[in-house]
Motif scaffolding. Structure first.
Motif, PDB file in Angstrom:
ATOM      1  N   MET A   1      26.874 -22.267 -24.656  1.00 43.64           N
ATOM      2  CA  MET A   1      25.536 -21.653 -24.652  1.00 43.64           C
ATOM      3  C   MET A   1      25.680 -20.146 -24.418  1.00 43.64           C
ATOM      4  O   MET A   1      26.392 -19.713 -23.509  1.00 43.64           O
ATOM      5  N   PRO A   2      25.025 -19.307 -25.244  1.00 45.05           N
ATOM      6  CA  PRO A   2      25.164 -17.858 -25.078  1.00 45.05           C
ATOM      7  C   PRO A   2      24.574 -17.383 -23.762  1.00 45.05           C
ATOM      8  O   PRO A   2      23.645 -17.980 -23.221  1.00 45.05           O
ATOM      9  N   GLU A   3      25.163 -16.298 -23.227  1.00 45.59           N
ATOM     10  CA  GLU A   3      24.665 -15.747 -21.966  1.00 45.59           C
ATOM     11  C   GLU A   3      23.336 -15.039 -22.157  1.00 45.59           C
ATOM     12  O   GLU A   3      22.570 -14.901 -21.218  1.00 45.59           O
ATOM     13  N   ARG A   4      23.107 -14.564 -23.370  1.00 51.52           N
ATOM     14  CA  ARG A   4      21.830 -13.917 -23.664  1.00 51.52           C
ATOM     15  C   ARG A   4      21.663 -13.867 -25.170  1.00 51.52           C
ATOM     16  O   ARG A   4      22.583 -14.158 -25.938  1.00 51.52           O
ATOM     17  N   ASP A   5      20.466 -13.465 -25.621  1.00 48.05           N
ATOM     18  CA  ASP A   5      20.168 -13.331 -27.046  1.00 48.05           C
ATOM     19  C   ASP A   5      19.651 -11.937 -27.339  1.00 48.05           C
ATOM     20  O   ASP A   5      19.029 -11.290 -26.486  1.00 48.05           O
ATOM     21  N   SER A 118      18.281 -10.595 -22.097  1.00 46.25           N
ATOM     22  CA  SER A 118      18.051 -10.781 -23.525  1.00 46.25           C
ATOM     23  C   SER A 118      17.046  -9.748 -24.031  1.00 46.25           C
ATOM     24  O   SER A 118      16.251  -9.201 -23.261  1.00 46.25           O
ATOM     25  N   VAL A 119      17.095  -9.483 -25.336  1.00 41.22           N
ATOM     26  CA  VAL A 119      16.278  -8.430 -25.936  1.00 41.22           C
ATOM     27  C   VAL A 119      15.601  -8.965 -27.188  1.00 41.22           C
ATOM     28  O   VAL A 119      16.206  -9.705 -27.969  1.00 41.22           O
ATOM     29  N   ALA A 120      14.339  -8.580 -27.386  1.00 41.84           N
ATOM     30  CA  ALA A 120      13.648  -8.833 -28.650  1.00 41.84           C
ATOM     31  C   ALA A 120      13.074  -7.513 -29.146  1.00 41.84           C
ATOM     32  O   ALA A 120      12.298  -6.860 -28.429  1.00 41.84           O
ATOM     33  N   LEU A 121      13.480  -7.104 -30.325  1.00 45.15           N
ATOM     34  CA  LEU A 121      12.967  -5.896 -30.961  1.00 45.15           C
ATOM     35  C   LEU A 121      11.972  -6.294 -32.035  1.00 45.15           C
ATOM     36  O   LEU A 121      12.270  -7.143 -32.882  1.00 45.15           O
ATOM     37  N   ARG A 134      19.883  -2.458 -33.553  1.00 45.94           N
ATOM     38  CA  ARG A 134      19.836  -3.695 -34.343  1.00 45.94           C
ATOM     39  C   ARG A 134      21.219  -4.188 -34.752  1.00 45.94           C
ATOM     40  O   ARG A 134      21.358  -4.995 -35.673  1.00 45.94           O
ATOM     41  N   SER A 135      22.230  -3.763 -34.025  1.00 49.52           N
ATOM     42  CA  SER A 135      23.598  -4.100 -34.438  1.00 49.52           C
ATOM     43  C   SER A 135      24.171  -5.335 -33.755  1.00 49.52           C
ATOM     44  O   SER A 135      25.173  -5.879 -34.214  1.00 49.52           O
ATOM     45  N   GLN A 136      23.584  -5.785 -32.654  1.00 41.87           N
ATOM     46  CA  GLN A 136      24.179  -6.864 -31.863  1.00 41.87           C
ATOM     47  C   GLN A 136      23.353  -8.145 -31.897  1.00 41.87           C
ATOM     48  O   GLN A 136      23.401  -8.941 -30.969  1.00 41.87           O
ATOM     49  N   TRP A 137      22.609  -8.367 -32.953  1.00 38.93           N
ATOM     50  CA  TRP A 137      21.655  -9.467 -32.991  1.00 38.93           C
ATOM     51  C   TRP A 137      22.333 -10.838 -33.026  1.00 38.93           C
ATOM     52  O   TRP A 137      23.404 -11.018 -33.595  1.00 38.93           O
ATOM     53  N   THR A 176      20.630 -17.187 -38.209  1.00 43.96           N
ATOM     54  CA  THR A 176      21.479 -17.245 -37.026  1.00 43.96           C
ATOM     55  C   THR A 176      22.754 -17.995 -37.360  1.00 43.96           C
ATOM     56  O   THR A 176      22.717 -18.992 -38.088  1.00 43.96           O
ATOM     57  N   GLY A 177      23.876 -17.479 -36.879  1.00 45.74           N
ATOM     58  CA  GLY A 177      25.152 -18.147 -37.090  1.00 45.74           C
ATOM     59  C   GLY A 177      25.495 -18.397 -38.544  1.00 45.74           C
ATOM     60  O   GLY A 177      26.135 -19.395 -38.875  1.00 45.74           O
TER      61      GLY A 177
END
Length: 212
Positions: A1-5, A118-121, A134-137, A176-177
């Motif tokens: 499970m990812p640590e953040r999104d 986590s971040v939402a743009l 927007r590079s680490q989505w 995603t993925g």
């Protein structure tokens, strides 16, 4: 499970991106919203930055702030609070393409996973937002796009063509993925415009529609 999104949400006006963001927020217990247009009136708005940072020490918080100049403080507060979300509405105003993002935000993007931030743009067009932002989505949500530069960027990061120009109101692509899924939001019908003479009455139904 990812640590953040890191979630990117793009789309033309009226296509559904704000509705999508609201649906996300309803599932969050700890979130601070950079809201320069004061769109998220259903959540607690805190104008004083000191009080805002104090609120982020609560076990549960969903708070908004409208002053773009205080955005670095929101980033610091989020990293200090840990295990929370930063939602950035009108991201092109906070981090325009031709300006370097604040170092505090870059710390969140590149090192925020350690604090599970986590971040939402959220923006209309991806190319109007700084490339570093927007590079680490981990999730890319796009509603209809028509500008050639935006379509080309979306296809370049995914690696193949996307039918973003064909999407109808409420339709979006979730990437995603390496997987792309086409989905549909259930949006209310568009409200007819009311004559400008009754402007004070015309604004309220639109605000209520956004709060459903």
């Amino acid at each position: 499970m990812p640590e953040r999104d890191v979630v990117l949400i793009f789309g033309m006006t009226g296509m559904g991106k704000t509705w999508y963001t609201r649906a996300m927020l309803r599932s969050m217990h700890r979130a601070v919203i950079m809201d320069p247009q004061d769109e998220y009136r259903e959540f607690e708005r805190i104008d004083d930055i000191g009080a805002l940072l104090e609120s982020m020490a609560r076990p549960v918080f969903r708070v908004t702030h409208a002053e773009p100049g205080n955005f670095p403080w929101l980033c610091r507060g989020a990293r200090s609070a840990g295990r929370c979300w930063i939602i950035i509405e009108e991201a092109q105003l906070i981090m325009p393409a031709n300006e370097r993002p604040p170092s505090e935000f870059l710390d969140v993007i590149y090192r925020g996973r350690h604090q599970e931030v986590s971040v939402a743009l959220v923006a209309q067009r991806p190319t109007t937002v700084n490339i570093a932002a927007r590079s680490q989505w981990s999730h890319l949500i796009t509603f209809k796009q028509m500008e050639r530069a935006d379509v080309q960027w979306l296809e370049s990061v995914v690696g193949f063509s996307l039918p973003v120009q064909e999407l109808q109101r409420g339709e979006y692509l979730h990437v995603t993925g390496g997987n792309v899924r086409r989905k549909v939001l259930q949006l209310p019908p568009i409200q007819p415009r009311i004559d400008a003479v009754t402007t004070t009455h015309a604004e309220e139904p639109e605000r209520k529609e956004n709060e459903v």
